[in-house]
Design a protein around this motif. Structure first.
Motif, PDB file in Angstrom:
ATOM      1  N   GLY A  86       0.815  -1.215   0.000  1.00 22.69           N
ATOM      2  CA  GLY A  86       0.000   0.000   0.000  1.00 22.69           C
ATOM      3  C   GLY A  86       0.846   1.261   0.000  1.00 22.69           C
ATOM      4  N   ALA A  87       1.927   1.248   0.768  1.00 21.72           N
ATOM      5  CA  ALA A  87       2.811   2.416   0.810  1.00 21.72           C
ATOM      6  C   ALA A  87       3.432   2.676  -0.566  1.00 21.72           C
ATOM      7  CB  ALA A  87       3.909   2.211   1.857  1.00 21.72           C
ATOM      8  N   VAL A  88       3.882   1.623  -1.219  1.00 28.32           N
ATOM      9  CA  VAL A  88       4.474   1.772  -2.557  1.00 28.32           C
ATOM     10  C   VAL A  88       3.412   2.243  -3.555  1.00 28.32           C
ATOM     11  CG1 VAL A  88       5.577   0.535  -4.465  1.00 28.32           C
ATOM     12  CG2 VAL A  88       6.298   0.101  -2.106  1.00 28.32           C
ATOM     13  N   GLY A  89       2.227   1.654  -3.476  1.00 32.54           N
ATOM     14  CA  GLY A  89       1.150   2.046  -4.387  1.00 32.54           C
ATOM     15  C   GLY A  89       0.722   3.488  -4.205  1.00 32.54           C
ATOM     16  N   ALA A  90       0.600   3.927  -2.948  1.00 28.44           N
ATOM     17  CA  ALA A  90       0.217   5.315  -2.686  1.00 28.44           C
ATOM     18  C   ALA A  90       1.295   6.273  -3.187  1.00 28.44           C
ATOM     19  CB  ALA A  90      -0.033   5.518  -1.189  1.00 28.44           C
ATOM     20  N   GLY A  91       2.545   5.905  -2.992  1.00 30.02           N
ATOM     21  CA  GLY A  91       3.636   6.732  -3.508  1.00 30.02           C
ATOM     22  C   GLY A  91       3.607   6.827  -5.017  1.00 30.02           C
ATOM     23  N   ALA A  92       3.349   5.702  -5.665  1.00 28.20           N
ATOM     24  CA  ALA A  92       3.282   5.691  -7.129  1.00 28.20           C
ATOM     25  C   ALA A  92       2.112   6.538  -7.619  1.00 28.20           C
ATOM     26  CB  ALA A  92       3.154   4.255  -7.635  1.00 28.20           C
ATOM     27  N   ARG A  93       0.983   6.465  -6.925  1.00 33.38           N
ATOM     28  CA  ARG A  93      -0.178   7.280  -7.300  1.00 33.38           C
ATOM     29  C   ARG A  93       0.181   8.760  -7.203  1.00 33.38           C
ATOM     30  NH1 ARG A  93      -5.916   6.698  -7.153  1.00 33.38           N
ATOM     31  NH2 ARG A  93      -6.879   8.735  -7.028  1.00 33.38           N
TER      32      ARG A  93
ATOM     33  N   GLY B 110      -6.389  21.222 -15.746  1.00 34.51           N
ATOM     34  CA  GLY B 110      -7.697  21.319 -16.396  1.00 34.51           C
ATOM     35  C   GLY B 110      -8.518  20.043 -16.450  1.00 34.51           C
ATOM     36  N   TYR B 111      -7.890  18.900 -16.259  1.00 32.27           N
ATOM     37  CA  TYR B 111      -8.597  17.612 -16.374  1.00 32.27           C
ATOM     38  C   TYR B 111      -7.884  16.621 -15.465  1.00 32.27           C
ATOM     39  CZ  TYR B 111     -11.157  13.825 -18.693  1.00 32.27           C
ATOM     40  OH  TYR B 111     -11.966  12.763 -18.960  1.00 32.27           O
ATOM     41  N   PRO B 112      -8.616  15.719 -14.819  1.00 36.48           N
ATOM     42  CA  PRO B 112      -7.969  14.787 -13.882  1.00 36.48           C
ATOM     43  C   PRO B 112      -7.251  13.622 -14.581  1.00 36.48           C
ATOM     44  CG  PRO B 112     -10.332  14.402 -13.898  1.00 36.48           C
ATOM     45  CD  PRO B 112     -10.084  15.607 -14.778  1.00 36.48           C
ATOM     46  N   TRP B 113      -6.234  13.952 -15.385  1.00 43.09           N
ATOM     47  CA  TRP B 113      -5.502  12.934 -16.144  1.00 43.09           C
ATOM     48  C   TRP B 113      -4.822  11.920 -15.230  1.00 43.09           C
ATOM     49  CZ3 TRP B 113      -6.809  12.247 -20.875  1.00 43.09           C
ATOM     50  CH2 TRP B 113      -7.206  13.322 -21.668  1.00 43.09           C
ATOM     51  N   GLY B 114      -4.287  12.369 -14.111  1.00 42.50           N
ATOM     52  CA  GLY B 114      -3.599  11.461 -13.195  1.00 42.50           C
ATOM     53  C   GLY B 114      -4.537  10.406 -12.638  1.00 42.50           C
ATOM     54  N   THR B 115      -5.712  10.831 -12.219  1.00 45.91           N
ATOM     55  CA  THR B 115      -6.706   9.889 -11.690  1.00 45.91           C
ATOM     56  C   THR B 115      -7.151   8.914 -12.765  1.00 45.91           C
ATOM     57  OG1 THR B 115      -7.471  11.532 -10.101  1.00 45.91           O
ATOM     58  CG2 THR B 115      -8.957   9.696 -10.556  1.00 45.91           C
ATOM     59  N   LEU B 116      -7.407   9.428 -13.942  1.00 50.35           N
ATOM     60  CA  LEU B 116      -7.796   8.564 -15.057  1.00 50.35           C
ATOM     61  C   LEU B 116      -6.700   7.544 -15.347  1.00 50.35           C
ATOM     62  CD1 LEU B 116      -9.822   7.883 -17.303  1.00 50.35           C
ATOM     63  CD2 LEU B 116      -8.657   9.582 -18.730  1.00 50.35           C
ATOM     64  N   ALA B 117      -5.454   8.002 -15.370  1.00 51.16           N
ATOM     65  CA  ALA B 117      -4.333   7.104 -15.671  1.00 51.16           C
ATOM     66  C   ALA B 117      -4.193   6.008 -14.624  1.00 51.16           C
ATOM     67  CB  ALA B 117      -3.034   7.909 -15.771  1.00 51.16           C
ATOM     68  N   VAL B 118      -4.237   6.365 -13.334  1.00 48.72           N
ATOM     69  CA  VAL B 118      -4.069   5.320 -12.319  1.00 48.72           C
ATOM     70  C   VAL B 118      -5.242   4.352 -12.317  1.00 48.72           C
ATOM     71  CG1 VAL B 118      -2.525   6.674 -10.854  1.00 48.72           C
ATOM     72  CG2 VAL B 118      -4.958   6.682 -10.359  1.00 48.72           C
TER      73      VAL B 118
ATOM     74  N   ILE C 283      -7.052   3.383 -14.953  1.00 49.67           N
ATOM     75  CA  ILE C 283      -6.931   2.478 -16.104  1.00 49.67           C
ATOM     76  C   ILE C 283      -5.722   1.564 -15.957  1.00 49.67           C
ATOM     77  CG2 ILE C 283      -6.512   2.385 -18.591  1.00 49.67           C
ATOM     78  CD1 ILE C 283      -8.299   4.922 -18.787  1.00 49.67           C
ATOM     79  N   VAL C 284      -4.576   2.126 -15.621  1.00 50.75           N
ATOM     80  CA  VAL C 284      -3.366   1.307 -15.467  1.00 50.75           C
ATOM     81  C   VAL C 284      -3.528   0.320 -14.318  1.00 50.75           C
ATOM     82  CG1 VAL C 284      -0.906   1.395 -14.853  1.00 50.75           C
ATOM     83  CG2 VAL C 284      -1.835   2.995 -16.530  1.00 50.75           C
ATOM     84  N   GLY C 285      -4.098   0.779 -13.208  1.00 49.79           N
ATOM     85  CA  GLY C 285      -4.315  -0.110 -12.067  1.00 49.79           C
ATOM     86  C   GLY C 285      -5.270  -1.244 -12.394  1.00 49.79           C
ATOM     87  N   SER C 286      -6.321  -0.952 -13.153  1.00 55.18           N
ATOM     88  CA  SER C 286      -7.267  -1.992 -13.547  1.00 55.18           C
ATOM     89  C   SER C 286      -6.633  -2.995 -14.503  1.00 55.18           C
ATOM     90  CB  SER C 286      -8.518  -1.367 -14.168  1.00 55.18           C
ATOM     91  OG  SER C 286      -9.217  -0.621 -13.191  1.00 55.18           O
ATOM     92  N   LEU C 287      -5.816  -2.506 -15.434  1.00 54.90           N
ATOM     93  CA  LEU C 287      -5.089  -3.413 -16.324  1.00 54.90           C
ATOM     94  C   LEU C 287      -4.166  -4.318 -15.510  1.00 54.90           C
ATOM     95  CD1 LEU C 287      -4.176  -4.399 -19.131  1.00 54.90           C
ATOM     96  CD2 LEU C 287      -2.485  -2.554 -19.101  1.00 54.90           C
TER      97      LEU C 287
ATOM     98  N   LEU D  30       0.277  -8.669  -1.290  1.00 58.39           N
ATOM     99  CA  LEU D  30       1.272  -7.622  -1.500  1.00 58.39           C
ATOM    100  C   LEU D  30       0.945  -6.758  -2.715  1.00 58.39           C
ATOM    101  CD1 LEU D  30       4.078  -6.343  -0.781  1.00 58.39           C
ATOM    102  CD2 LEU D  30       5.059  -7.999  -2.380  1.00 58.39           C
ATOM    103  N   ILE D  31       0.668  -7.409  -3.839  1.00 59.62           N
ATOM    104  CA  ILE D  31       0.480  -6.682  -5.093  1.00 59.62           C
ATOM    105  C   ILE D  31      -0.975  -6.261  -5.300  1.00 59.62           C
ATOM    106  CG2 ILE D  31       0.732  -6.778  -7.604  1.00 59.62           C
ATOM    107  CD1 ILE D  31       2.937  -8.952  -7.067  1.00 59.62           C
ATOM    108  N   GLY D  32      -1.887  -7.215  -5.197  1.00 57.24           N
ATOM    109  CA  GLY D  32      -3.293  -6.920  -5.493  1.00 57.24           C
ATOM    110  C   GLY D  32      -3.961  -6.042  -4.454  1.00 57.24           C
ATOM    111  N   VAL D  33      -3.885  -6.451  -3.192  1.00 57.23           N
ATOM    112  CA  VAL D  33      -4.545  -5.687  -2.124  1.00 57.23           C
ATOM    113  C   VAL D  33      -3.721  -4.464  -1.748  1.00 57.23           C
ATOM    114  CG1 VAL D  33      -5.437  -5.780   0.237  1.00 57.23           C
ATOM    115  CG2 VAL D  33      -5.677  -7.779  -1.256  1.00 57.23           C
ATOM    116  N   GLY D  34      -2.416  -4.655  -1.545  1.00 58.74           N
ATOM    117  CA  GLY D  34      -1.562  -3.567  -1.086  1.00 58.74           C
ATOM    118  C   GLY D  34      -1.194  -2.584  -2.169  1.00 58.74           C
ATOM    119  N   LEU D  35      -0.314  -2.992  -3.074  1.00 56.23           N
ATOM    120  CA  LEU D  35       0.207  -2.081  -4.094  1.00 56.23           C
ATOM    121  C   LEU D  35      -0.905  -1.501  -4.959  1.00 56.23           C
ATOM    122  CD1 LEU D  35       3.478  -2.317  -5.957  1.00 56.23           C
ATOM    123  CD2 LEU D  35       1.441  -1.815  -7.255  1.00 56.23           C
ATOM    124  N   LEU D  36      -1.726  -2.344  -5.559  1.00 56.15           N
ATOM    125  CA  LEU D  36      -2.776  -1.836  -6.436  1.00 56.15           C
ATOM    126  C   LEU D  36      -3.883  -1.145  -5.651  1.00 56.15           C
ATOM    127  CD1 LEU D  36      -2.928  -4.662  -9.109  1.00 56.15           C
ATOM    128  CD2 LEU D  36      -1.871  -2.400  -9.290  1.00 56.15           C
ATOM    129  N   GLY D  37      -4.131  -1.603  -4.414  1.00 60.03           N
ATOM    130  CA  GLY D  37      -5.108  -0.926  -3.566  1.00 60.03           C
ATOM    131  C   GLY D  37      -4.651   0.471  -3.188  1.00 60.03           C
TER     132      GLY D  37
END
Length: 127
Positions: free
Chosen positions: A11-18, A32-40, A42-46, A69-76
């Motif tokens: 989770g710490a790594v994922g939050a930092g990456a976000r 002007g547009y929430p590109w960062g939120t959109l990117a995380v 889509i990329v997170g879902s992929l 570690l990866i699914g719940v923590g990092l991607l969460g």
């Protein structure tokens, strides 16, 4: 306790990456547009889809520990939208879209309504 540490570390790594993706998109595209939120989202879902597929085929070493570690923590930590997307697809696969549609609508609309309610609550209390 070991599973909690895995989730927290990821989770710490994922939050930092976000945070870094948000800063990069703000610097590249402006506010002007929430590109960062959109990117995380889509990329997170992929990434969640790839992880789920690999775990289902037994192609990830560590199995449950890797999922935590990866699914719940990092991607969460990166985006909860990936977990929402996985839940919606699994519901659809197991019971059809008719079962998943209320979950999808309640999650999206309910979350927006709850956010507006939270803002209004703070405004009412601090006015």
């Amino acid at each position: 306790m070991g599973t909690l540490i895995l989730v927290m570390a990821g989770g710490a790594v994922g939050a930092g990456a976000r945070h870094l993706v948000g800063r990069a998109s703000l610097s590249l595209f402006g506010p002007g547009y929430p590109w960062g939120t959109l990117a995380v989202n889509i990329v997170g879902s992929l990434a969640m889809g790839v992880l789920a597929g690999l775990l289902a085929r037994g192609l990830v070493a560590g199995g449950e520990a890797a999922r935590l570690l990866i699914g719940v923590g990092l991607l969460g930590g990166f985006t909860t939208f990936s977990a929402f997307s996985l839940d919606a697809v699994l519901m659809a696969e197991r019971g059809g879209w008719i079962a998943a549609l209320p979950y999808i609508l309640a999650s999206v609309i309910g979350s927006i309504v709850a956010l507006v309610a939270g803002i209004q609550l703070v405004r009412a209390v601090t006015a």
